[in-house]
Design a protein around this motif. Structure first.
Motif, PDB file in Angstrom:
ATOM      1  N   GLU A   2      60.796  66.188 -77.604  1.00  0.00           N
ATOM      2  CA  GLU A   2      61.695  66.611 -76.534  1.00  0.00           C
ATOM      3  C   GLU A   2      63.020  67.123 -77.104  1.00  0.00           C
ATOM      4  OE1 GLU A   2      60.120  63.741 -76.605  1.00  0.00           O
ATOM      5  OE2 GLU A   2      58.655  63.954 -74.983  1.00  0.00           O
ATOM      6  N   LEU A   3      63.513  66.428 -78.133  1.00  0.00           N
ATOM      7  CA  LEU A   3      64.756  66.875 -78.763  1.00  0.00           C
ATOM      8  C   LEU A   3      64.571  68.252 -79.397  1.00  0.00           C
ATOM      9  CD1 LEU A   3      67.653  66.479 -79.734  1.00  0.00           C
ATOM     10  CD2 LEU A   3      66.743  65.215 -81.701  1.00  0.00           C
ATOM     11  N   ALA A   4      63.438  68.451 -80.083  1.00  0.00           N
ATOM     12  CA  ALA A   4      63.174  69.746 -80.705  1.00  0.00           C
ATOM     13  C   ALA A   4      63.127  70.853 -79.657  1.00  0.00           C
ATOM     14  CB  ALA A   4      61.868  69.699 -81.493  1.00  0.00           C
ATOM     15  N   ASP A   5      62.504  70.582 -78.520  1.00  0.00           N
ATOM     16  CA  ASP A   5      62.444  71.575 -77.449  1.00  0.00           C
ATOM     17  C   ASP A   5      63.838  71.890 -76.920  1.00  0.00           C
ATOM     18  OD1 ASP A   5      59.714  71.661 -77.690  1.00  0.00           O
ATOM     19  OD2 ASP A   5      59.333  70.267 -76.022  1.00  0.00           O
ATOM     20  N   TRP A   6      64.661  70.844 -76.786  1.00  0.00           N
ATOM     21  CA  TRP A   6      66.019  71.051 -76.287  1.00  0.00           C
ATOM     22  C   TRP A   6      66.839  71.880 -77.276  1.00  0.00           C
ATOM     23  CZ3 TRP A   6      70.862  69.640 -78.125  1.00  0.00           C
ATOM     24  CH2 TRP A   6      71.926  69.796 -77.225  1.00  0.00           C
ATOM     25  N   ILE A   7      66.704  71.583 -78.562  1.00  0.00           N
ATOM     26  CA  ILE A   7      67.420  72.352 -79.577  1.00  0.00           C
ATOM     27  C   ILE A   7      67.011  73.824 -79.522  1.00  0.00           C
ATOM     28  CG2 ILE A   7      67.662  72.722 -82.072  1.00  0.00           C
ATOM     29  CD1 ILE A   7      67.496  69.676 -82.417  1.00  0.00           C
ATOM     30  N   ALA A   8      65.703  74.067 -79.418  1.00  0.00           N
ATOM     31  CA  ALA A   8      65.212  75.444 -79.374  1.00  0.00           C
ATOM     32  C   ALA A   8      65.750  76.201 -78.165  1.00  0.00           C
ATOM     33  CB  ALA A   8      63.691  75.451 -79.360  1.00  0.00           C
ATOM     34  N   ALA A   9      65.938  75.484 -77.053  1.00  0.00           N
ATOM     35  CA  ALA A   9      66.357  76.139 -75.819  1.00  0.00           C
ATOM     36  C   ALA A   9      67.871  76.298 -75.719  1.00  0.00           C
ATOM     37  CB  ALA A   9      65.843  75.349 -74.610  1.00  0.00           C
TER      38      ALA A   9
END
Length: 281
Positions: A2-9
């Protein structure tokens, strides 16, 4: 995840390019600071007055006013980075090996030699500058002259030995791609070939007077061995595919390379640079 997705977005990672010549700190620098203000600083940083910071204007939200500190905010850092690599960093390589063979210790001394200065400027104008895309807001001719003045700064005490270190990392990443680009468009590569020939001669580990030269390189043994084989095979140094790929099979490169390498052997550094300056091919 979830953190990786947030960083990407959400998070942005703007590219940047910085340029400021900063030599290695030596004990004399600490002594100077102590004499000036009475403070013993174990690691003072000595720099030139010139500074450039180019930053991609791509942020996810509000940002500091970097412009107030002289930062150049641009859409694409790529052209500025390529300009620095090919005009500053590769000019350092143009100074390094000829300069060490001529027993210059400091960059400022080497660049005050008209033969080295002419060669460096010739490299910038003939090989490096024509390979660059448009760099917004930059006068390339003015930038070249600024570089020559920066290299001549006697207060910096930047050493030729520093420029000549780690060549097996620098040359394949910076100079070989430029040579391939110039060959692909049918351009002359005499200056670039001369830089590599000067490295090949330098890698033998002795200057013209027989004085030992330290080859500070992670692949020092390999490059020294290849350089020593030049006595029997003039293209031996180029037969290192991990460094030069297939350049040894490119006559438009090997011909000017051999002219410089043979000149360094038969005529010496100064006479070879004189021939290059005179445009003798």
């Amino acid at each position: 995840p979830e953190l990786a997705d947030w960083i990407a977005a959400v998070v942005h990672f703007p590219c940047s390019m910085v340029d400021r010549i900063t030599p290695q700190t030596v004990e004399a620098d600490a002594a100077e600071v102590l004499g000036l203000d009475g403070v013993y600083d174990r690691c003072p940083v000595v720099t030139e007055s010139f500074t450039q910071w180019v930053l991609e204007d791509r942020f996810g939200g509000p940002r500091p006013e970097f412009e107030q500190a002289g930062v150049e905010l641009v859409d694409d850092v790529g052209p500025y980075e390529l300009m620095k690599l090919r005009l500053l960093n590769l000019s350092h390589q143009a100074i390094a090996y000829f300069g060490r063979l001529m027993d210059y210790q400091f960059v400022s001394d080497a660049i005050r030699d008209p033969l080295i200065a002419d060669f460096v400027l010739g490299f910038m104008k003939a090989d490096a500058a024509p390979s660059l895309p448009e760099v917004p807001g930059i006068d390339i001719g003015g930038y070249e002259q600024t570089l020559l003045r920066r290299f001549g700064n006697t207060a910096i005490k930047d050493t030729v030995a520093r420029l000549a270190s780690d060549a097996s990392d620098r040359i394949p990443k910076w100079l070989v791609p430029l040579i391939r680009e110039r060959l692909a468009v049918g351009a002359d590569v005499a200056h670039s070939a001369a830089i590599i020939a000067s490295w090949a001669r330098f890698a033998q580990g002795v200057d013209e007077r027989g004085k030992a030269i330290e080859v500070n390189d992670r692949r020092a043994e390999d490059v020294r061995n290849a350089a020593r084989q030049q006595e029997y095979d003039r293209l031996a140094f180029l037969r290192q595919p991990s460094l030069f790929g297939t350049l040894v099979a490119e006559p438009r490169f090997t011909e000017p390379y051999l002219r410089t390498l043979n000149g360094l052997r038969d005529l010496g550094v100064r006479a070879t640079l004189e021939r290059l300056a005179a445009g003798q091919r």
